[in-house]
Scaffold this motif. Structure first.
Motif, PDB file in Angstrom:
ATOM      1  N   UNK A  53       1.018  -1.336   0.566  1.00 15.07           N
ATOM      2  CA  UNK A  53       0.242   0.543  -0.064  1.00 15.07           C
ATOM      3  C   UNK A  53       1.017   0.969  -0.325  1.00 15.07           C
ATOM      4  N   UNK A  54       0.666   2.572  -0.299  1.00 11.00           N
ATOM      5  CA  UNK A  54       0.988   3.713  -0.085  1.00 11.00           C
ATOM      6  C   UNK A  54       0.152   4.817  -0.065  1.00 11.00           C
ATOM      7  N   UNK A  55       0.548   6.021   0.921  1.00 12.87           N
ATOM      8  CA  UNK A  55       0.067   6.873   1.173  1.00 12.87           C
ATOM      9  C   UNK A  55      -0.816   7.657   0.581  1.00 12.87           C
ATOM     10  N   UNK A  56      -0.801   7.184  -0.518  1.00  9.94           N
ATOM     11  CA  UNK A  56      -1.616   8.611  -1.846  1.00  9.94           C
ATOM     12  C   UNK A  56      -2.920   8.284  -1.784  1.00  9.94           C
ATOM     13  N   UNK A  57      -3.526   8.513  -1.405  1.00 12.02           N
ATOM     14  CA  UNK A  57      -4.905   8.517  -1.520  1.00 12.02           C
ATOM     15  C   UNK A  57      -6.115   9.645  -2.389  1.00 12.02           C
ATOM     16  N   UNK A  58      -6.429   9.020  -3.434  1.00  9.42           N
ATOM     17  CA  UNK A  58      -7.495   9.585  -4.488  1.00  9.42           C
ATOM     18  C   UNK A  58      -8.920  10.301  -4.029  1.00  9.42           C
ATOM     19  N   UNK A  59      -8.983  11.065  -4.066  1.00  4.23           N
ATOM     20  CA  UNK A  59     -10.704  11.557  -3.828  1.00  4.23           C
ATOM     21  C   UNK A  59     -11.337  11.442  -4.490  1.00  4.23           C
ATOM     22  N   UNK A  60     -12.455  10.132  -4.454  1.00  4.50           N
ATOM     23  CA  UNK A  60     -13.500   9.661  -5.227  1.00  4.50           C
ATOM     24  C   UNK A  60     -14.623  10.349  -4.861  1.00  4.50           C
ATOM     25  N   UNK A  61     -15.651  10.617  -5.874  1.00  4.12           N
ATOM     26  CA  UNK A  61     -16.746  11.633  -5.587  1.00  4.12           C
ATOM     27  C   UNK A  61     -17.944  10.753  -6.143  1.00  4.12           C
ATOM     28  N   UNK A  62     -19.033  11.040  -5.185  1.00  6.90           N
ATOM     29  CA  UNK A  62     -20.163   9.720  -5.002  1.00  6.90           C
ATOM     30  C   UNK A  62     -20.832  10.686  -4.633  1.00  6.90           C
ATOM     31  N   UNK A  63     -22.132  10.036  -5.213  1.00  8.82           N
ATOM     32  CA  UNK A  63     -23.221  10.989  -5.171  1.00  8.82           C
ATOM     33  C   UNK A  63     -24.212  10.942  -4.512  1.00  8.82           C
ATOM     34  N   UNK A  64     -25.400  11.210  -3.478  1.00 11.26           N
ATOM     35  CA  UNK A  64     -25.813  11.001  -2.786  1.00 11.26           C
ATOM     36  C   UNK A  64     -26.801  11.769  -3.027  1.00 11.26           C
ATOM     37  N   UNK A  65     -27.917  11.570  -3.073  1.00  4.87           N
ATOM     38  CA  UNK A  65     -29.625  11.972  -2.982  1.00  4.87           C
ATOM     39  C   UNK A  65     -28.763  13.455  -3.515  1.00  4.87           C
ATOM     40  N   UNK A  66     -28.430  13.817  -5.038  1.00  4.13           N
ATOM     41  CA  UNK A  66     -27.978  15.423  -4.869  1.00  4.13           C
ATOM     42  C   UNK A  66     -26.953  15.645  -4.331  1.00  4.13           C
ATOM     43  N   UNK A  67     -26.134  15.014  -3.528  1.00  2.00           N
ATOM     44  CA  UNK A  67     -24.854  15.578  -2.994  1.00  2.00           C
ATOM     45  C   UNK A  67     -24.375  14.539  -4.006  1.00  2.00           C
ATOM     46  N   UNK A  68     -22.774  15.548  -3.580  1.00  2.00           N
ATOM     47  CA  UNK A  68     -21.579  14.860  -4.112  1.00  2.00           C
ATOM     48  C   UNK A  68     -20.747  14.860  -2.967  1.00  2.00           C
ATOM     49  N   UNK A  69     -19.977  13.467  -2.426  1.00  2.00           N
ATOM     50  CA  UNK A  69     -19.685  13.128  -1.405  1.00  2.00           C
ATOM     51  C   UNK A  69     -18.227  13.348  -2.059  1.00  2.00           C
ATOM     52  N   UNK A  70     -16.860  13.713  -1.483  1.00  2.00           N
ATOM     53  CA  UNK A  70     -15.574  14.236  -1.108  1.00  2.00           C
ATOM     54  C   UNK A  70     -14.620  13.617  -0.623  1.00  2.00           C
ATOM     55  N   UNK A  71     -13.747  13.213   0.088  1.00  2.00           N
ATOM     56  CA  UNK A  71     -13.186  12.891   0.886  1.00  2.00           C
ATOM     57  C   UNK A  71     -11.879  13.796   1.083  1.00  2.00           C
ATOM     58  N   UNK A  72     -11.897  15.224   2.182  1.00  2.00           N
ATOM     59  CA  UNK A  72     -10.451  16.041   2.248  1.00  2.00           C
ATOM     60  C   UNK A  72      -9.420  16.443   3.769  1.00  2.00           C
ATOM     61  N   UNK A  73      -8.721  16.492   3.254  1.00  2.00           N
ATOM     62  CA  UNK A  73      -7.374  16.374   4.358  1.00  2.00           C
ATOM     63  C   UNK A  73      -7.290  17.433   4.879  1.00  2.00           C
ATOM     64  N   UNK A  74      -7.074  17.966   6.026  1.00  2.00           N
ATOM     65  CA  UNK A  74      -6.807  18.799   6.761  1.00  2.00           C
ATOM     66  C   UNK A  74      -6.065  18.713   7.628  1.00  2.00           C
ATOM     67  N   UNK A  75      -5.629  20.476   7.634  1.00  2.00           N
ATOM     68  CA  UNK A  75      -4.278  20.167   8.595  1.00  2.00           C
ATOM     69  C   UNK A  75      -4.928  20.345   9.994  1.00  2.00           C
ATOM     70  N   UNK A  76      -4.432  19.552  11.305  1.00  2.00           N
ATOM     71  CA  UNK A  76      -4.882  19.094  12.359  1.00  2.00           C
ATOM     72  C   UNK A  76      -5.082  21.007  13.116  1.00  2.00           C
ATOM     73  N   UNK A  77      -4.725  22.012  12.964  1.00  2.00           N
ATOM     74  CA  UNK A  77      -5.142  22.543  13.528  1.00  2.00           C
ATOM     75  C   UNK A  77      -6.644  23.370  12.922  1.00  2.00           C
ATOM     76  N   UNK A  78      -6.533  23.199  11.671  1.00  2.00           N
ATOM     77  CA  UNK A  78      -7.803  23.781  10.915  1.00  2.00           C
ATOM     78  C   UNK A  78      -9.294  23.127  11.269  1.00  2.00           C
ATOM     79  N   UNK A  79      -8.987  21.438  11.709  1.00  2.00           N
ATOM     80  CA  UNK A  79      -9.786  20.724  11.933  1.00  2.00           C
ATOM     81  C   UNK A  79     -10.170  21.151  13.339  1.00  2.00           C
ATOM     82  N   UNK A  80      -9.221  21.302  14.242  1.00  2.00           N
ATOM     83  CA  UNK A  80      -9.699  21.731  15.872  1.00  2.00           C
ATOM     84  C   UNK A  80     -10.211  23.575  16.117  1.00  2.00           C
TER      85      UNK A  80
END
Length: 97
Positions: free
Chosen positions: A9-36
């Motif tokens: 496995x590698x650490x690279x991630x690919x953000x996949x788009x998933x349609x859910x009830x008219x909305x798109x789901x995406x995965x995002x990566x945030x710095x810990x400070x921003x999340x807090x």
């Protein structure tokens, strides 16, 4: 370049788009400070709505900046009139939040 070992496995991630009830789901990566900082304003149930508002806000800012840049370019690089700047500010204040 070395070939990747099978099953490794590698650490690279690919953000996949998933349609859910008219909305798109995406995965995002945030710095810990921003999340807090976000968690200080919006809990986990409110995160999606908060992120949507923040992204819409940024897109509106980009559109207004583009409009102002286009107006200035059309004037040969001359600064915009105070009326054009006031219009942009009024548009910004009157936006949907």
């Amino acid at each position: 370049m070395k070939a990747k070992a099978p099953g490794r496995r590698t650490n690279a991630r690919v953000s996949q788009v998933e349609n859910v009830g008219g909305f798109c789901r995406r995965t995002i990566t945030l710095p810990a400070e921003l999340e807090a900082a976000i968690e200080g304003v919006a809990d986990k149930q409110q995160f999606s709505a908060f992120a949507t508002r923040a992204l819409m806000h940024e897109l509106q800012r980009e559109r207004i900046a583009t409009w102002l840049d286009e107006r200035q370019a059309a004037r040969g690089g001359k600064p915009l009139s105070s009326e054009a700047v006031a219009y942009a500010e009024q548009t910004w204040r009157g936006r949907k939040k």
